[in-house]
Design an enzyme around this catalytic site. Structure first.
Site, mmCIF file in Angstrom:
data_model
loop_
_atom_site.group_PDB
_atom_site.id
_atom_site.type_symbol
_atom_site.label_atom_id
_atom_site.label_comp_id
_atom_site.label_asym_id
_atom_site.label_seq_id
_atom_site.Cartn_x
_atom_site.Cartn_y
_atom_site.Cartn_z
ATOM 1 C CD GLU A 273 -2.076 0.862 -0.870
ATOM 2 O OE1 GLU A 273 -2.676 0.236 0.054
ATOM 3 O OE2 GLU A 273 -2.402 1.009 -1.916
ATOM 4 C CB CYS A 342 -21.498 0.177 31.037
ATOM 5 S SG CYS A 342 -21.814 1.627 31.978
HETATM 6 C C1 PLP Z 1 -5.018 -0.150 6.308
HETATM 7 C C2 PLP Z 1 -4.204 -0.028 5.171
HETATM 8 C C3 PLP Z 1 -3.169 0.394 5.053
HETATM 9 C C4 PLP Z 1 -2.341 1.355 5.969
HETATM 10 O O1 PLP Z 1 -1.701 0.484 6.961
HETATM 11 P P1 PLP Z 1 -0.844 1.185 7.888
HETATM 12 O O2 PLP Z 1 -0.516 0.153 8.771
HETATM 13 O O3 PLP Z 1 -1.596 2.203 8.747
HETATM 14 O O4 PLP Z 1 0.294 1.558 7.368
HETATM 15 C C5 PLP Z 1 -2.675 0.429 3.527
HETATM 16 N N1 PLP Z 1 -3.066 -0.050 2.872
HETATM 17 C C6 PLP Z 1 -4.238 -0.883 2.809
HETATM 18 C C7 PLP Z 1 -5.041 -1.456 1.643
HETATM 19 C C8 PLP Z 1 -4.933 -0.798 4.171
HETATM 20 O O5 PLP Z 1 -6.116 -1.511 4.418
#
Ligand code: PLP
Length: 413
Positions: A273, A342
């Site tokens: 991911e 601000c």
């Molecule tokens: C934020 C997140 C990601 C992505 O993280 P990066 O550091 O942008 O690669 C992947 N999986 C989950 C569950 C997340 O919360």
């Protein structure tokens, strides 16, 4: 290779001079490189070679439809954390069947929508969520495919605000409770265990935390399979870091080698991911200097982008490069670059050595593609910036600048 480079002292996005975009689209404006997005996606995806894998781009890093569409065209799946993100994926032509859904606070409505859309699986983060997902699925006469998000208790060695894999984190379920929860879920008719999930944090620049987490996760995956859970997916989360200044994150190849070294023999489809590593260095935020202001302690440069447009410096003490769109020679002075908001935290770049910026001069905040526009707000009643996508020598506005009327849409004075 960066797609934001100087040619004859003028900063370009691919083949387009950035001053031309700033003049035509106004500032502040986010500019993304389509070629960079494609290359970053192909680098991570390609690094896994023949091993079964699915890249689920983390939508929260940058949820702009044009970005999602481009990645969907590359074959990307998506990692979502809300019903709103699911709607964006669908609107951009993304495949729900390649979408995974994480987050500690899913509502019954969000679960029902995702199930009806036919997502790949839910990443479940608590026992109560498991119960609710079971009930929602039975109401639809379905079995909800799920993976349990397990917290491997590993220090990602990153900023404490973006570490998610420690015992004290709100994310996931404790490692020790995983067996019992899978056993419980097996008795629920609305659930089907299809995988195992973790995500230990963001902007990780070492391979060791990934290795430590995945070694634990791989062992757990094997044990669960041996207990008769027919798991197919090992979701390793995101978190691969990028270079903002001096960081030297692992390359996509090193990252893949580390992961496959730990879990490559399980026979699982590896789901990952990535968010930041795909969009972070594919975008910049252009801004114009409004004023210079000298106090006995500091030389300030006030620009037309604020913390509402780019929140990372205020939220995470993050560093973004700050570069002139047209390079000039001259003596450098130390300046603080601040926005108009601000708040004392509205400092976008601290103590930078620059040829003293002129009023009206154009600059770019570098590496602003991830967690930039997706975190932008209307604080101080500031319309959110426009966004532009460059592809080779062509560019187009992919999101119009918000108008002031948009600021009170839905209000009843
Ligand atoms: C934020 C997140 C990601 C992505 O993280 P990066 O550091 O942008 O690669 C992947 N999986 C989950 C569950 C997340 O919360």
């Amino acid at each position: 290779m960066s797609h934001f480079t100087y040619r004859k002292r003028v900063l370009h996005a691919e083949d387009v001079p950035l001053p031309a975009i700033a003049e035509a689209a106004g500032t502040p404006v986010y500019v993304y490189s389509a070629t960079a997005l494609r290359e970053h996606f192909q680098a991570v995806s390609g690094a896994f070679g023949e091993h079964p894998h699915l890249v689920c781009y983390a939508v929260k890093a940058n949820s702009t439809l044009a970005v999602l569409r481009l990645l969907a065209e590359q074959g990307s799946g998506f990692d979502i954390v809300s019903g709103g993100e699911l709607a964006r994926v669908k609107a951009a032509g993304g495949a729900p069947g390649k979408t995974v859904f994480a987050g500690v606070g899913k509502t019954p409505e969000e679960m029902a929508q995702a199930l009806a859309a036919g997502i790949l699986f839910f990443n479940v983060e608590s026992p109560e969520e498991l119960e609710l997902l079971d009930a929602v699925a039975r109401a639809q006469g379905k079995r909800a495919p799920f993976a349990l998000r397990v917290n491997p208790n590993v220090d990602a060695r990153t900023h404490r605000y973006i570490a998610t894999g420690l015992k004290t984190s709100k994310f996931g379920v404790p490692f020790e409770e995983a067996h019992a929860l899978y056993a419980r879920a097996r008795k629920m008719k609305g659930l089907e265990a299809v995988g195992l999930d973790c995500h230990i944090g963001s902007q990780i620049t070492l391979t060791s935390p990934f290795k430590a987490a995945l070694t634990k996760m791989g062992a757990l995956y094997k044990e669960l399979q041996a207990q008769g859970h027919a798991l197919r997916y090992l979701d390793v989360g995101g978190g691969l870091g990028i270079t903002y200044t001096e960081e030297t994150p692992p390359s996509a190849e090193e990252y893949a080698r580390t992961l496959l070294g730990a879990v490559g023999k399980l026979g699982a489809t590896i789901v990952f991911e990535p968010g930041r590593s795909i969009v972070g260095n594919a975008g910049v935020l252009l801004t114009r200097v409004l004023f210079r202001k000298k106090t006995p302690a500091r030389q300030f440069v006030v620009v037309d982008a604020g913390m509402n447009d780019l929140m990372r410096p205020a939220l995470y003490e993050a560093h973004h490069g700050f570069k002139p769109l047209v390079q000039r020679r001259g003596k450098e002075v130390e300046v603080d670059v601040v926005g108009p908001v601000c708040e004392s935290t509205d400092v976008l770049a601290r103590q930078r050595a620059l040829v003293l910026p002129q009023q009206g001069e154009l600059f770019a905040f570098m590496s602003a593609g991830a967690y930039g526009m997706s975190m932008a707000s209307n604080y101080n009643s500031r319309p959110r910036p426009a966004e532009v996508l460059v592809d080779g020598g062509a560019w187009r506005v992919v999101r119009e600048r918000e108008r002031v009327e948009d600021l009170w849409r839905g209000e009843h004075p």
